[in-house]
Design a protein around this motif. Structure first.
Motif, short mmCIF file in Angstrom:
data_model
loop_
_atom_site.label_atom_id
_atom_site.label_comp_id
_atom_site.label_asym_id
_atom_site.label_seq_id
_atom_site.Cartn_x
_atom_site.Cartn_y
_atom_site.Cartn_z
N MET A 127 0.84 -1.19 0.00
CA MET A 127 0.00 0.00 0.00
C MET A 127 0.88 1.25 0.00
SD MET A 127 -2.97 -1.38 -0.06
CE MET A 127 -4.31 -0.39 0.48
N VAL A 128 0.36 2.31 -0.64
CA VAL A 128 1.09 3.56 -0.79
C VAL A 128 0.20 4.71 -0.34
CG1 VAL A 128 2.27 5.06 -2.43
CG2 VAL A 128 2.33 2.60 -2.78
N ASP A 129 0.77 5.62 0.45
CA ASP A 129 0.03 6.82 0.84
C ASP A 129 0.14 7.85 -0.27
OD1 ASP A 129 -0.84 6.00 3.34
OD2 ASP A 129 0.95 6.74 4.36
N ILE A 130 -1.01 8.34 -0.73
CA ILE A 130 -1.06 9.33 -1.79
C ILE A 130 -1.78 10.57 -1.24
CG2 ILE A 130 -1.86 9.84 -4.14
CD1 ILE A 130 0.00 7.46 -4.03
N ARG A 131 -1.22 11.73 -1.52
CA ARG A 131 -1.88 13.00 -1.16
C ARG A 131 -2.19 13.73 -2.46
NH1 ARG A 131 -1.16 13.77 4.29
NH2 ARG A 131 0.65 12.75 5.19
N MET A 132 -3.44 14.13 -2.60
CA MET A 132 -3.88 14.88 -3.78
C MET A 132 -4.80 15.99 -3.32
SD MET A 132 -5.16 11.86 -6.35
CE MET A 132 -5.69 10.60 -5.20
N ARG A 133 -4.84 17.06 -4.09
CA ARG A 133 -5.83 18.10 -3.87
C ARG A 133 -6.93 17.84 -4.89
NH1 ARG A 133 -1.17 19.60 -3.11
NH2 ARG A 133 -0.70 20.19 -5.25
N VAL A 134 -8.07 17.36 -4.40
CA VAL A 134 -9.17 17.01 -5.28
C VAL A 134 -10.28 18.03 -5.08
CG1 VAL A 134 -10.81 15.21 -5.96
CG2 VAL A 134 -8.54 14.57 -5.11
N ASN A 135 -10.57 18.75 -6.15
CA ASN A 135 -11.59 19.80 -6.10
C ASN A 135 -11.30 20.80 -4.99
OD1 ASN A 135 -12.86 18.53 -8.26
ND2 ASN A 135 -14.08 17.25 -6.89
N GLY A 136 -10.01 21.09 -4.79
CA GLY A 136 -9.59 22.07 -3.80
C GLY A 136 -9.45 21.55 -2.38
N VAL A 137 -9.71 20.26 -2.18
CA VAL A 137 -9.63 19.68 -0.84
C VAL A 137 -8.45 18.73 -0.78
CG1 VAL A 137 -10.84 18.25 0.86
CG2 VAL A 137 -12.13 19.86 -0.55
N GLU A 138 -7.61 18.88 0.24
CA GLU A 138 -6.48 17.98 0.43
C GLU A 138 -7.01 16.60 0.84
OE1 GLU A 138 -2.47 17.30 0.20
OE2 GLU A 138 -3.31 19.30 0.01
N ARG A 151 -0.71 16.43 -6.62
CA ARG A 151 -1.20 17.13 -7.82
C ARG A 151 -2.61 17.65 -7.55
NH1 ARG A 151 1.54 14.85 -12.42
NH2 ARG A 151 0.62 16.50 -13.66
N ASP A 152 -3.06 18.58 -8.39
CA ASP A 152 -4.41 19.13 -8.30
C ASP A 152 -5.31 18.41 -9.29
OD1 ASP A 152 -4.23 21.30 -6.36
OD2 ASP A 152 -2.87 22.25 -7.81
N ILE A 153 -6.34 17.77 -8.78
CA ILE A 153 -7.30 17.03 -9.59
C ILE A 153 -8.64 17.77 -9.53
CG2 ILE A 153 -8.40 14.78 -9.99
CD1 ILE A 153 -5.30 14.58 -9.85
N THR A 154 -9.25 17.96 -10.69
CA THR A 154 -10.61 18.53 -10.73
C THR A 154 -11.51 17.55 -11.43
OG1 THR A 154 -9.70 20.77 -10.85
CG2 THR A 154 -12.02 20.50 -11.43
N THR A 155 -12.58 17.18 -10.75
CA THR A 155 -13.61 16.32 -11.33
C THR A 155 -14.82 17.20 -11.64
OG1 THR A 155 -14.70 15.79 -9.22
CG2 THR A 155 -12.81 14.40 -9.88
N VAL A 156 -15.84 16.61 -12.22
CA VAL A 156 -17.05 17.38 -12.54
C VAL A 156 -17.64 18.00 -11.28
CG1 VAL A 156 -18.68 15.44 -12.41
CG2 VAL A 156 -19.14 17.39 -13.95
N GLU A 157 -17.49 17.34 -10.14
CA GLU A 157 -18.02 17.90 -8.90
C GLU A 157 -17.33 19.20 -8.51
OE1 GLU A 157 -18.52 13.35 -8.35
OE2 GLU A 157 -17.03 14.69 -9.21
N GLY A 158 -16.10 19.40 -9.00
CA GLY A 158 -15.34 20.59 -8.66
C GLY A 158 -15.45 21.72 -9.67
N LEU A 159 -16.18 21.52 -10.75
CA LEU A 159 -16.30 22.58 -11.75
C LEU A 159 -17.15 23.75 -11.29
CD1 LEU A 159 -16.73 20.65 -15.13
CD2 LEU A 159 -14.66 21.72 -14.20
#
Length: 168
Positions: A1-12, A70-78
């Protein structure tokens, strides 16, 4: 297992994942963001399109571990705070959706495509590849959106929506 940190729709977000988990499966399964759809799971339909640092990718083809910090934007974040994104509003006005399955990928792809166009990136139908001010014609839009499929055939409404937003 690997710990991943992402900013998804502006949330860490921090997720503990197996290294072979796709970004799509991490978004849907680990983070509960089900707006991004799993269509073909082979990168051919575009239903899984999300934005990574503002650039569109097929999340089904990407390993989540590649997108640490990285910064990820999904449709929920548009959408902005309580207000739909201009493309979302245009899709509704122009009947740019029918069943809605491809819509989240179409929207994310359109946001990325408009940014690419604004930055001067040519497409396969751009007449002069060195031109910096390419008109966003119907042919340009269709070519630039060709990685996103719609089984319902809402393409005319999608193109009209993109043209409307690009003109504003």
């Amino acid at each position: 297992m690997v710990d991943i940190r992402m900013r998804v729709n502006g949330v860490e977000e921090k997720v503990d994942l197996s290294p072979q988990v796709s970004l799509l499966d991490a978004l849907r399964g680990e983070l509960g963001l089900t707006g991004t759809k799993k269509g073909c799971d082979q990168g051919a339909c575009g239903a899984c399109t999300v934005l990574v640092d503002g650039e569109r990718i097929n999340s089904c083809l990407a390993l989540a571990v590649q997108y640490d910090d990285r910064d990820i934007t999904t449709v929920e974040g548009l959408a902005g705070e309580g207000e739909a994104h201009p493309l979302q509003k245009a899709f509704i006005r122009n009947d740019g959706l029918q069943c809605g399955y491809c819509t989240s990928g179409q929207l994310c792809s359109a946001v990325g495509m408009l940014a690419e166009h604004e930055a001067g990136a040519p497409s396969a139908v751009t007449e002069h590849l060195c031109a910096t001010d390419v008109e966003l014609s119907e042919d340009e839009i269709r070519e630039r959106m060709s990685g996103n499929l719609c089984r319902c055939g809402a393409y005319n409404g999608i193109v009209a929506s993109i043209k409307e937003v690009a003109a504003s």
